[in-house]
Write a protein that holds these residues in place. Sequence first.
Motif, PDB file in Angstrom:
ATOM      1  N   GLN A 269      11.702 -15.542  -9.461  1.00  0.00           N
ATOM      2  CA  GLN A 269      10.911 -14.706 -10.357  1.00  0.00           C
ATOM      3  C   GLN A 269       9.426 -14.949 -10.183  1.00  0.00           C
ATOM      4  N   THR A 270       9.066 -16.242  -9.994  1.00  0.00           N
ATOM      5  CA  THR A 270       7.643 -16.581  -9.780  1.00  0.00           C
ATOM      6  C   THR A 270       7.127 -15.962  -8.496  1.00  0.00           C
ATOM      7  N   ALA A 271       7.956 -16.050  -7.410  1.00  0.00           N
ATOM      8  CA  ALA A 271       7.540 -15.468  -6.114  1.00  0.00           C
ATOM      9  C   ALA A 271       7.367 -13.965  -6.231  1.00  0.00           C
ATOM     10  N   ASN A 272       8.327 -13.343  -6.998  1.00  0.00           N
ATOM     11  CA  ASN A 272       8.212 -11.896  -7.149  1.00  0.00           C
ATOM     12  C   ASN A 272       6.955 -11.521  -7.904  1.00  0.00           C
ATOM     13  N   VAL A 273       6.628 -12.295  -8.934  1.00  0.00           N
ATOM     14  CA  VAL A 273       5.419 -12.024  -9.713  1.00  0.00           C
ATOM     15  C   VAL A 273       4.176 -12.196  -8.864  1.00  0.00           C
ATOM     16  N   SER A 274       4.150 -13.300  -8.013  1.00  0.00           N
ATOM     17  CA  SER A 274       2.981 -13.545  -7.159  1.00  0.00           C
ATOM     18  C   SER A 274       2.820 -12.426  -6.148  1.00  0.00           C
ATOM     19  N   ALA A 275       3.951 -12.031  -5.517  1.00  0.00           N
ATOM     20  CA  ALA A 275       3.871 -10.968  -4.515  1.00  0.00           C
ATOM     21  C   ALA A 275       3.409  -9.669  -5.149  1.00  0.00           C
ATOM     22  N   THR A 276       3.940  -9.401  -6.351  1.00  0.00           N
ATOM     23  CA  THR A 276       3.518  -8.173  -7.029  1.00  0.00           C
ATOM     24  C   THR A 276       2.037  -8.208  -7.368  1.00  0.00           C
ATOM     25  N   GLY A 277       1.565  -9.418  -7.810  1.00  0.00           N
ATOM     26  CA  GLY A 277       0.143  -9.538  -8.146  1.00  0.00           C
ATOM     27  C   GLY A 277      -0.751  -9.376  -6.940  1.00  0.00           C
ATOM     28  N   SER A 278      -0.393 -10.021  -5.809  1.00  0.00           N
ATOM     29  CA  SER A 278      -1.239  -9.910  -4.604  1.00  0.00           C
ATOM     30  C   SER A 278      -1.231  -8.488  -4.072  1.00  0.00           C
ATOM     31  N   THR A 279      -0.066  -7.834  -4.136  1.00  0.00           N
ATOM     32  CA  THR A 279       0.022  -6.446  -3.671  1.00  0.00           C
ATOM     33  C   THR A 279      -0.868  -5.544  -4.507  1.00  0.00           C
ATOM     34  N   SER A 280      -0.860  -5.766  -5.809  1.00  0.00           N
ATOM     35  CA  SER A 280      -1.686  -4.945  -6.688  1.00  0.00           C
ATOM     36  C   SER A 280      -3.170  -5.200  -6.435  1.00  0.00           C
ATOM     37  N   ASP A 281      -3.539  -6.467  -6.137  1.00  0.00           N
ATOM     38  CA  ASP A 281      -4.945  -6.767  -5.840  1.00  0.00           C
ATOM     39  C   ASP A 281      -5.393  -6.077  -4.562  1.00  0.00           C
ATOM     40  N   VAL A 282      -4.545  -6.125  -3.532  1.00  0.00           N
ATOM     41  CA  VAL A 282      -4.892  -5.461  -2.275  1.00  0.00           C
ATOM     42  C   VAL A 282      -5.019  -3.955  -2.478  1.00  0.00           C
ATOM     43  N   SER A 283      -4.109  -3.385  -3.254  1.00  0.00           N
ATOM     44  CA  SER A 283      -4.171  -1.950  -3.516  1.00  0.00           C
ATOM     45  C   SER A 283      -5.448  -1.596  -4.265  1.00  0.00           C
ATOM     46  N   ALA A 284      -5.836  -2.470  -5.200  1.00  0.00           N
ATOM     47  CA  ALA A 284      -7.062  -2.202  -5.957  1.00  0.00           C
ATOM     48  C   ALA A 284      -8.285  -2.250  -5.045  1.00  0.00           C
ATOM     49  N   LEU A 285      -8.334  -3.249  -4.146  1.00  0.00           N
ATOM     50  CA  LEU A 285      -9.472  -3.341  -3.212  1.00  0.00           C
ATOM     51  C   LEU A 285      -9.509  -2.144  -2.277  1.00  0.00           C
ATOM     52  N   GLU A 286      -8.336  -1.735  -1.782  1.00  0.00           N
ATOM     53  CA  GLU A 286      -8.308  -0.566  -0.906  1.00  0.00           C
ATOM     54  C   GLU A 286      -8.795   0.677  -1.639  1.00  0.00           C
TER      55      GLU A 286
END
Length: 424
Positions: free
Chosen positions: A22-39
Motif C-alpha cells: 500500500q505504501t509503494a502504491n501511494v508513493s508511486a501514485t504521488g510521484s506520478t501525480s507530481d510528474v503529471s503536474a510538472l508536465e
Amino acid sequence: MRRFQTLFGFLVVLTCAATAQQTANVSATGSTSDVSALEQKIRDLEDRMVMLEGQVRQLKAQGGSAPSENTASPATPSAPATQAQVTTPQEAVRSTVSTGDNVRLGGAGGAAAKALNPDISVIGDFIAGAGHNPLNPTPSFQMHESEVGLQAIVDPYARADFFISFGETGVNVEEGFITFTALPSGFVAKAGKMRAAFGKVNTLHNHVLPWVDRPLVSQNLVGGEDGIDDAGFSVEHIIPVPGKWFLDFTGQAFRGDSADVYTSSSKNDLSVVGHLRGYRDLTDNSNLDLGVSYSRGHNLFGSDFTTNLYGIDATYHWKPLQRSIYKSFIARSELIWRQQNQPFVITCVTIACPPNAAPGFQHAFGFYASGDFQFARRWRVGRPSASLTRPAGSFRAGTHAARVRPCEPGQSVRRSNDSRALVA
C-alpha cells in the motif's frame, strides 16, 4: 498452542506485506501525480510563450513596442504562486531577447540575419591637386573613386570577396573572387576576377596607396590604375625553408586581357603570373620583405606576339614596439623590366598596327623608390621618386606628399605637388 503461534506469525507477515504494498502504491501514485503536474506546468508555459510571441509580433506590425515584463506578468492573476515564480524568469528572458532582437527574417533572430548578409564597407578616394603638370594634367578636385566592398564567409571551406568601384566615368567590378582556404597540403586557391600578384603596387587598391597616384613605372609598364586585373585562377602555397625566412609562392593563370599589357585574341591566349615572396624579421622592431615576379601574355598584335614582364620588389618596415602608434618608417622600391615582341613593317600589311610602332623586340625598364615616415599619431610625410627608360628617351618624376590621418582608420586626406619632365 504451537498451532496458534504459527497462525499468529503468518498473519503478522501478511499484514506487513499488505502495508508495504500500500505504501509503494501511494508513493508511486504521488510521484506520478507530481510528474503529471510538472508536465502540465511546462505545457502551460509553452502555450504562454507562444501567446506572448504572437502579441509581440502584432505590436511590431502595428509599430508599437514589445510588452514589458511588468505588463505581461499580471495577464493571469489566478495562476498559482508556484507557477508565477516559474513563469517570471521565462518572461524576463523572452523580454530580453525581444528587446535586442528587433529585426526578424521569417522568425530568425539577429544572429541569423547577420549570417545571411555579408560585411559591407564603403570608402571614397577624394583628390585635390595643385601645381603644374604638363604631362599628366589633373583637375583641381575630383572624386577619384568610391569603392563598395562585400565580404562574407560562404562556408567553413571558402570565403567570398567582391569590390565594386564607382568612378566619374562609370562602374567597374574591380575584384570578385572566392577563396578556398581548406585545401589539402596547405594550398590556398582563388577563382574569379582579381589583381595579379605581380610586385607590390599592382596588388593595391587606390584608396590604400601611400601616394596620390601610382608610380610612373606602374602606369607605363604594368597597365596603370587597372594594372594586371583579370578573370582567372590562383594557387598559393607556403614553402617550408630552414632558418628564419618565410617563403610564399603564388601562381596564377588569367584570361589574357589586362589594360594595355595583354590582349587575348583567342581562348588559348592565356596570361600567367608567378610571384615568390621572402619575409624575415630582422629585429623586434623591423622586418624585410623581398619579392621576385614574372608574367607572360599575348599583346595587341595577335597570338604570335608576346609580352614578358620581370619584377623585383623590396620593402623595409620599422615600427618600434614601445611607440608603435606614433612612429614608424617604411621604405619601398620596385624594379620592372618589360620586353615586348612587335611585328615588322611588312607584317603590318596583314594586321592592324598602331602608328609609329617600332619593329622587333622592344625593351623598357623602370623603378621607383619611396620613403614614408610617421612622426605623429595622425601625420605621415613621404617622398617617392621614379625613373623610366624607354626607347624614345628617359622619364623622371618626383612627388612630394604629406598625409594626415583622421581618427578613423582607412580615411586619409592627401596633398601633393607633382613635377615631371621628359629628358631626351
